[in-house]
Design an enzyme around this catalytic site. Sequence first.
Site, mmCIF file in Angstrom:
data_model
loop_
_atom_site.group_PDB
_atom_site.id
_atom_site.type_symbol
_atom_site.label_atom_id
_atom_site.label_comp_id
_atom_site.label_asym_id
_atom_site.label_seq_id
_atom_site.Cartn_x
_atom_site.Cartn_y
_atom_site.Cartn_z
ATOM 1 C CB CYS A 81 -2.238 22.910 17.668
ATOM 2 S SG CYS A 81 -4.012 22.620 17.581
ATOM 3 C CG HIS A 122 -3.677 20.878 22.268
ATOM 4 N ND1 HIS A 122 -4.588 21.716 22.846
ATOM 5 C CD2 HIS A 122 -3.881 20.976 20.921
ATOM 6 C CE1 HIS A 122 -5.316 22.296 21.892
ATOM 7 N NE2 HIS A 122 -4.903 21.866 20.718
#
Lengths: 338, 338
Positions: free
Chosen positions: B128, B241
């Site tokens: 990710c 994120h």
Amino acid sequence: MAYNVGILGATGAVGQEIIRLLHEREFPIAELRLLASARSAGKTQSFGDKSWTIQEATPESFAGLDVCIFSAGGDQSKLFAAEAVKRGCIVVDNSSAFRQDPNVPLVIPEINPDSVDNHQGILANPNCSTAISLMGLYPLHKAFGLKSFIASTYQAVSGSGAGGLIELDQQAHAWAEGGEMKQEVYPHQIAFNLIPHVDKFLDDGYTKEEMKMLNEGRKIMGIDDLRVTCTCVRVPVFRAHSISISAEFEKPVTVEAAREAVRNFEGAELVDNPANAEYPMPLNYSEVVPCGVGRIRKDLVFDNGLALWVTGDQLWKGAALNAIQIAELLHKKGKLSS
Amino acid sequence: MAYNVGILGATGAVGQEIIRLLHEREFPIAELRLLASARSAGKTQSFGDKSWTIQEATPESFAGLDVCIFSAGGDQSKLFAAEAVKRGCIVVDNSSAFRQDPNVPLVIPEINPDSVDNHQGILANPNCSTAISLMGLYPLHKAFGLKSFIASTYQAVSGSGAGGLIELDQQAHAWAEGGEMKQEVYPHQIAFNLIPHVDKFLDDGYTKEEMKMLNEGRKIMGIDDLRVTCTCVRVPVFRAHSISISAEFEKPVTVEAAREAVRNFEGAELVDNPANAEYPMPLNYSEVVPCGVGRIRKDLVFDNGLALWVTGDQLWKGAALNAIQIAELLHKKGKLSS
């Protein structure tokens, strides 16, 4: 020997910690004089069984003080520093107003204690992120010769003063209780968010805070050609800053020698045992004197490079504690006249 | 043309988003088969007015499927991928099990779409943080030639699956309500804290997660000698994120050309107006398809360098969305047989 000590900005988050640390560290105080804006004048401030009435700061307020810690922002520092010095009061200034003034020492006592010898009445306390970063970087500089570093900060809301602490607290409560979040200090919600924006933006896209890491790092460590890239980010943490750093050195490095250098440096603690999930974290470094240094490893971009992670209390080493340590150093050197 | 589509790990945080995005993006589905461990078998999963009974994953479960998105962790991927392929089912694998396998393309459709042409049944979805970072770095690589980068991550708890989301939620509620914080997923409290520890530690002091940025970055962008230092940090944010990056390039850079390159790159959005306090933040990039890129400025350490800040939804571009985009790409290229 005891001193008449003043605090300008006594009601702020840093001012509170200054009062506390002066007492806990048993600084030799004859009189403690708390100064603040007219708004706070007349209010009472207490610590333990002592209490003081806050006085409005005026030029005359500094008469009779041996030393005054300024923590009321740059404008107040510019307004009052010369007035205090004129009256024989040494100023330890927490603001950024004088940090780049060549006549003002910018001091971290564990790093450049001798810089205080040539002060002309004002001594500057460094930026919080810079002070905490340097507690990890300076021992490595002594060991290997620092050329450049890249830093990304994870800055607690205490860096915005009492207002920042209140804002995260209020927003997190509102989130949990279904209330409305107030937004006064930050341009965006800080609870459960990140804001890559600390202090004002300059034309080149950096913030003033980011450039302090370069300018203050150079001055404190005495490395004129040091190169620094810094990205400052506000995170939903209350009072300790953390910094992720990749640093490049003149000499070859080893992780073991780096750990040894940190271990032997006063003011830093090595917390570097990944196998046991031990590394510095904000929760462990709030209301703690030393800064924590960990995650030390060979950097994979720089040839003589190390990556590390540093955490320290923003209100303490980043502000109140370092300022008091400067006063303690002056006392120890016999440079505070009482 | 419509396909028989499977999801292995349908009950997880990523699995839920896969179900949602397959529908919202109108992927041509004939049958949707939800697979999970025996523990979840028999339970019902619904989206909109549709619902499915979850089946226990066995080798036979993959018979008749055209494509199955695996999102149940590396062990399940290793257990079932060959079984699925044997039965004619293409596997898009979210785990790290096959990412470095030279026979498995590691795909970000906006970056290396042609890599899918030579698949042998399994295609890997990247880590990710890597996927999100590359949405900012790849357009700059095309413009200037990427040599190295230093990344510090600010990773949301969604990266630890549903358990991470529950843990931050529970701890923040306990903090607000005076209850007891539970700690099951992370080795330390995550609410109002930072944990510089994502995935397992290796002997050299890096975590596996940190090395994915290097290894996956090289493979996806096709830069064999790329140098990367990464520090991964878990932050108290729910599902997007962020990554602070300093990158070094072969060719001279300008901020304007960098912004233009990002603006023209599919999958990234330029959000870079500091004067108006506009930059990507996790709250703005949760449940959003493109990743946000901002804070672009000349790096002050690297000669041909840029600093930037990238934010993206961990569950979407970091996992479910990219996996579906791989399936969409196979469909568009006529490489999914129904």
